[in-house]
Design an enzyme around this catalytic site. Structure first.
Site, PDB file in Angstrom:
ATOM      1  N   GLY A  39      -8.649   6.296   3.092  1.00 52.59           N
ATOM      2  CA  GLY A  39      -9.114   7.128   4.196  1.00 52.59           C
ATOM      3  C   GLY A  39     -10.484   6.731   4.699  1.00 52.59           C
ATOM      4  CG  HIS A  66      -4.616   8.805   3.964  1.00 49.45           C
ATOM      5  ND1 HIS A  66      -4.143   9.345   2.808  1.00 49.45           N
ATOM      6  CD2 HIS A  66      -4.960   7.534   3.667  1.00 49.45           C
ATOM      7  CE1 HIS A  66      -4.192   8.440   1.843  1.00 49.45           C
ATOM      8  NE2 HIS A  66      -4.695   7.335   2.344  1.00 49.45           N
ATOM      9  CG  ASP A  90      -1.913   1.099   1.274  1.00 48.54           C
ATOM     10  OD1 ASP A  90      -2.432   1.452   0.204  1.00 48.54           O
ATOM     11  OD2 ASP A  90      -2.202   1.598   2.373  1.00 48.54           O
ATOM     12  CG  HIS A  91      -0.555   5.069   0.264  1.00 52.08           C
ATOM     13  ND1 HIS A  91      -0.721   6.166  -0.551  1.00 52.08           N
ATOM     14  CD2 HIS A  91      -1.761   4.826   0.825  1.00 52.08           C
ATOM     15  CE1 HIS A  91      -1.977   6.568  -0.478  1.00 52.08           C
ATOM     16  NE2 HIS A  91      -2.632   5.771   0.331  1.00 52.08           N
ATOM     17  CB  THR A 106      -6.803   5.494  11.274  1.00 50.89           C
ATOM     18  OG1 THR A 106      -5.704   5.945  10.481  1.00 50.89           O
ATOM     19  CG2 THR A 106      -6.817   6.265  12.579  1.00 50.89           C
TER      20      THR A 106
END
Length: 286
Positions: free
Chosen positions: A205, A176, A82-83, A229
């Site tokens: 997000g 995010h 990811d990312h 998160t």
């Protein structure tokens, strides 16, 4: 069960069903996500971000551990980078056996984003690896996920054609690392993007999105739903409760295990919200 391709899971979901993609930091995260998916009877994607790689000092140790957890799962499970902003890290993930990568060149201007992403796509497709990308806000500090950023449908369609990506992360109102679940999504834009873009859409997000809005986003055309998160909050809350109840506790298994159990329950619940038992890809069919 053998590792499942992210593209296979996402493609089988079709329109109107969501795929849960949850981020891993510790081994307990991976175990919790798989346990939650098994309880839900749903496919799932385990994600390792570039930030998590940096925390562990490299991709191989955490990557191999997560691949092992995925291979032992009783439901179709994929492992996704990811990312990633580094093409070198993407190549390492491909070599390790990841089924997909998300290459994030969204901080670049449009032409440079297209060029860099197309190069990554060519390398990954040669190895049979599925690629997600992100179309960003030029010069935006937070890239595509600045709260006010929005992805233009026509530009998104052109980007997919120019790069050959398999999925696209788009900006529709999320940001995010939100600690509250009150992000305001632009559902009309999601529908317009779904009509314009020929590949699955990805919502980053998603921790900041309430349950009912996650379900609505899926109905309007979002497929892969990334959550990190929120699950970290659930995990940490359970750990805090155990430690607060016994100040003499030093056995890490006791409090990390509580976090793992709480996170697994929340994964099961979220997969129910996303309705991730896709047509054509059942647990028994793989």
């Amino acid at each position: 069960m053998p590792l499942t391709g992210t593209g296979e899971i996402v493609t089988a979901a079709g329109t109107g069903r969501g795929v849960g993609a949850f981020n891993v930091i510790q081994l307990e995260h991976a175990q919790a996500i798989v346990a939650g998916a098994e309880a839900a009877g749903s496919p799932v994607v385990l994600q390792i971000s570039e930030n998590a790689v940096r925390y562990h000092g490299g991709l191989a140790p955490v990557g191999r551990a997560v691949l092992a957890v995925a291979a032992a799962a009783a439901v179709p499970t994929a492992v996704h980078l990811d990312h990633a902003t580094s093409a070198e890290l993407v190549r390492e993930a491909v070599e390790l056996g990841f089924s997909s990568v998300m290459f994030d060149a969204s901080v670049l201007d449009y032409a440079d984003n297209v060029r860099a992403t197309a190069e990554v796509v060519a390398h990954c497709h040669a190895a049979g690896v599925w690629v997600e990308a992100e179309l960003g806000e030029v010069g935006g500090k937070d890239g595509v996920h600045a709260p006010g950023a929005r992805t233009d449908p026509a530009e998104a369609a052109a980007f997919v054609t120019a790069t050959g990506v398999d999925a696209l992360a788009v900006a529709v109102g999320t940001s995010h690392a939100m600690l509250t679940r009150d992000a305001a999504l632009d559902f009309e834009l999601i529908s317009a993007l779904r009509e314009a873009v020929p590949v699955p859409l990805v919502l980053h997000g998603s921790s900041g999105v309430a349950d009912e809005h996650l379900a609505t986003a899926v109905r309007h055309g979002m497929t892969k739903i990334n959550i990190a998160t929120h699950l970290n909050q659930v995990f940490t809350t359970a750990v805090r409760e155990v430690l607060a109840a016994d100040e003499r506790l030093v056995d890490t298994r006791r409090y990390l295990g509580a976090g793992r159990s709480a996170m697994a329950e929340e994964v099961t619940r979220l997969l129910g919200v996303l309705n991730t038992a896709p047509r054509g890809l059942s647990v028994s069919s793989l």
